[in-house]
Enzyme design. Sequence first.
Site, PDB file in Angstrom:
ATOM      1  N   ARG A  81      -9.904 -11.624   2.223  1.00  0.00           N
ATOM      2  CA  ARG A  81     -10.906 -12.673   1.719  1.00  0.00           C
ATOM      3  C   ARG A  81     -10.264 -14.074   1.873  1.00  0.00           C
ATOM      4  O   ARG A  81     -10.713 -15.256   1.787  1.00  0.00           O
ATOM      5  CB  ARG A  81     -11.461 -12.401   0.407  1.00  0.00           C
ATOM      6  CG  ARG A  81     -10.356 -12.129  -0.704  1.00  0.00           C
ATOM      7  CD  ARG A  81     -10.819 -11.384  -1.736  1.00  0.00           C
ATOM      8  NE  ARG A  81     -10.753  -9.936  -1.670  1.00  0.00           N
ATOM      9  CZ  ARG A  81     -11.130  -9.099  -2.619  1.00  0.00           C
ATOM     10  NH1 ARG A  81     -11.420  -9.686  -3.715  1.00  0.00           N
ATOM     11  NH2 ARG A  81     -11.423  -7.872  -2.376  1.00  0.00           N
TER      12      ARG A  81
ATOM     13  N   LYS B  12       0.887  -1.318  -0.080  1.00  0.00           N
ATOM     14  CA  LYS B  12      -0.141  -0.054  -0.122  1.00  0.00           C
ATOM     15  C   LYS B  12       0.799   1.274  -0.019  1.00  0.00           C
ATOM     16  O   LYS B  12       1.963   1.305   0.622  1.00  0.00           O
ATOM     17  CB  LYS B  12      -0.989  -0.001   1.178  1.00  0.00           C
ATOM     18  CG  LYS B  12      -1.888  -0.910   1.424  1.00  0.00           C
ATOM     19  CD  LYS B  12      -2.671  -0.733   2.441  1.00  0.00           C
ATOM     20  CE  LYS B  12      -4.008  -1.871   2.683  1.00  0.00           C
ATOM     21  NZ  LYS B  12      -4.863  -1.645   1.514  1.00  0.00           N
TER      22      LYS B  12
HETATM   23  N1  BES Z   1      -8.057  -3.701   4.818  1.00  0.00           N
HETATM   24  C1  BES Z   1      -8.331  -3.316   3.221  1.00  0.00           C
HETATM   25  C2  BES Z   1      -9.525  -2.577   3.185  1.00  0.00           C
HETATM   26  C3  BES Z   1      -9.710  -1.242   3.537  1.00  0.00           C
HETATM   27  C4  BES Z   1      -9.254  -0.396   2.621  1.00  0.00           C
HETATM   28  C5  BES Z   1     -10.191  -1.043   4.556  1.00  0.00           C
HETATM   29  C6  BES Z   1      -9.153   1.062   3.061  1.00  0.00           C
HETATM   30  C7  BES Z   1     -10.630   0.260   5.047  1.00  0.00           C
HETATM   31  C8  BES Z   1      -9.983   1.422   4.203  1.00  0.00           C
HETATM   32  C9  BES Z   1      -8.291  -4.703   2.381  1.00  0.00           C
HETATM   33  O1  BES Z   1      -7.324  -5.746   2.738  1.00  0.00           O
HETATM   34  C10 BES Z   1      -7.451  -4.231   1.176  1.00  0.00           C
HETATM   35  O2  BES Z   1      -6.468  -3.946   1.027  1.00  0.00           O
HETATM   36  N2  BES Z   1      -8.705  -4.280  -0.028  1.00  0.00           N
HETATM   37  C11 BES Z   1      -8.197  -3.900  -1.198  1.00  0.00           C
HETATM   38  C12 BES Z   1      -8.822  -4.918  -2.298  1.00  0.00           C
HETATM   39  C13 BES Z   1      -8.289  -4.860  -3.481  1.00  0.00           C
HETATM   40  C14 BES Z   1      -6.848  -5.060  -3.869  1.00  0.00           C
HETATM   41  C15 BES Z   1      -9.054  -5.675  -4.605  1.00  0.00           C
HETATM   42  C16 BES Z   1      -8.608  -2.622  -1.408  1.00  0.00           C
HETATM   43  O3  BES Z   1      -9.918  -2.193  -1.019  1.00  0.00           O
HETATM   44  O4  BES Z   1      -8.148  -1.516  -2.038  1.00  0.00           O
HETATM   45 MN    MN Z   2      -5.550  -5.334   2.077  1.00  0.00          MN
END
Ligand code: BES
Ligand code: MN
Length: 497
Positions: A342, A268
């Site tokens: 997931r 990230k």
């Molecule tokens: N924990 C995050 C989701 C999240 C992101 C929660 C921002 C709250 C704020 C999750 O693990 C994640 O990174 N999801 C990705 C999925 C994507 C790679 C398909 C996302 O939402 O960007």
């Molecule tokens: Mn994630």
Amino acid sequence: MDFELKSLSPEQSVDLAVDALLVLVPDNLPKAQGKALTALSELIEDAAQRGDLETGVGKCLSCYRPAGLKAARVLLARVGDGSPAAVRKTVVAAMSSLKAPQVRKLGLLLNLLADSDATVQAAMTGCADASYVYTHSKPSAKARPLHKVVVGVGKAEAVRTGFQQGKGLVAGVELAKEWANRPGNMATPSLLAEAARKLGRLPNIKTEVMGPKEVAALKMGAFMAVAQGSAEPLRFIVLRYNGAPRTEAPVVLVGKGITFDTGGISIKPAAEMDEMKFDMGGAASVLGTFAALAELQPTINVVGLIPSCENMPDGMAVKPGDVVTSMSGQTIEILNTDAEGRLILCDALTYAARFKPRAVVDIATLTGACVIALGAVRSGLFSADDALAQALQTAGEAALDPCWRMPLDDEYAEGLKSNFADMGNVAGRAAGAVTAAKFLQKFTGELAWAHLDIASTAWKSGAAKGATGRPVPLLVHYLLGQAEQAKAPKKTARRKA
Ligand code: BES
Ligand code: MN
Ligand code: ZN
């Protein structure tokens, strides 16, 4: 924080010995006359008449040593129509001026409103929420001065149930907030397991904790793939609350317990990455719900499953394109290591089937897409089971912790197809919250299953950064509703036949 419920007449309200008295005043308060005339009713009428106490939710007037009242600080606060939502909002607004260290004992006066369980609960949860102070890693923060809250109502017996539930809710929300707020290095999978073990000492709760060996034996290949990049060992936590005979099918709650989500190799960006310590908000809500169950002891069986690990980039970490075999036997091409929630949930959902549950609800800070779709107001709700969806929606409304049902059409699963495995772990950018739910659904078989995406509701960003304790109120209301239903199962069965 200790709550006490008291029947208070208008005369008794005036004599309540507290450091501060918060008086909730409905907009359409009838004029007090004759015997009902007290120093307080005179104060309210005077202030209202002179325009110093405006109508409208959350409008406050602060008074110091008003004549005829025992409490030194008296805060009059308008609650509009007096609905539970308005009561909650008002109490939260009013508490901001009652945070002085001198205010250790608060009188929360609800006797100008009609006695109702929902009103009492709204006032109690609002009061606890607004006075919560995080201190675990911040010794300079002064601990919450408020120790005791006397909830004054017309007839205590009329709202005893709501009051008890309020206490359970507050205990649950506070535990969930506390664990979600702790930084990643102070809320590791092992420390979450310790917290779960501690809950296991409460009446009717048992905790079992599994480590890497046991999880490997269960063949949870998707969960293990996420954990393999971290030096912190994974934990798979199983909580059981047994309030009903063992023959009763349980509700299973599954909470995402990523104690820190860097994204892994699909790392990230740095900005706001600290907030990914809240990525165990689902797990925290399961712990909080069990704390509430311990307090409320409803006649129901509940299982809590928490797959917990860190998502880290490392020489050992799983790579984009790697294919893993989940506990269900289905293979997954991990196209994006940041879609890790997931992956840990799918194995926990497969595990859930062994409890032959009446319903399975997973709770996860799953997608940024859900934040975009629904914002901080409502959690995302996904379920193919109309009755379960309805029950969760109703619980959310009643608990002032609402959710919104989202679609699960099969067409949304198209993007999860992979040339190298039974499925990929991501689809395109479109409808990201829905495609994540479609992924999970592939692991639920015949289960009555629902998924709550709490990515936007579990915590607040910005100056008031912190966990909210959501959706503990929704879950507790849902479970209490299920316990009520279980009391009269024959009736329903007969009506159907
Ligand atoms: N924990 C995050 C989701 C999240 C992101 C929660 C921002 C709250 C704020 C999750 O693990 C994640 O990174 N999801 C990705 C999925 C994507 C790679 C398909 C996302 O939402 O960007
Ligand atoms: Mn994630
Ligand atoms: Zn995550």
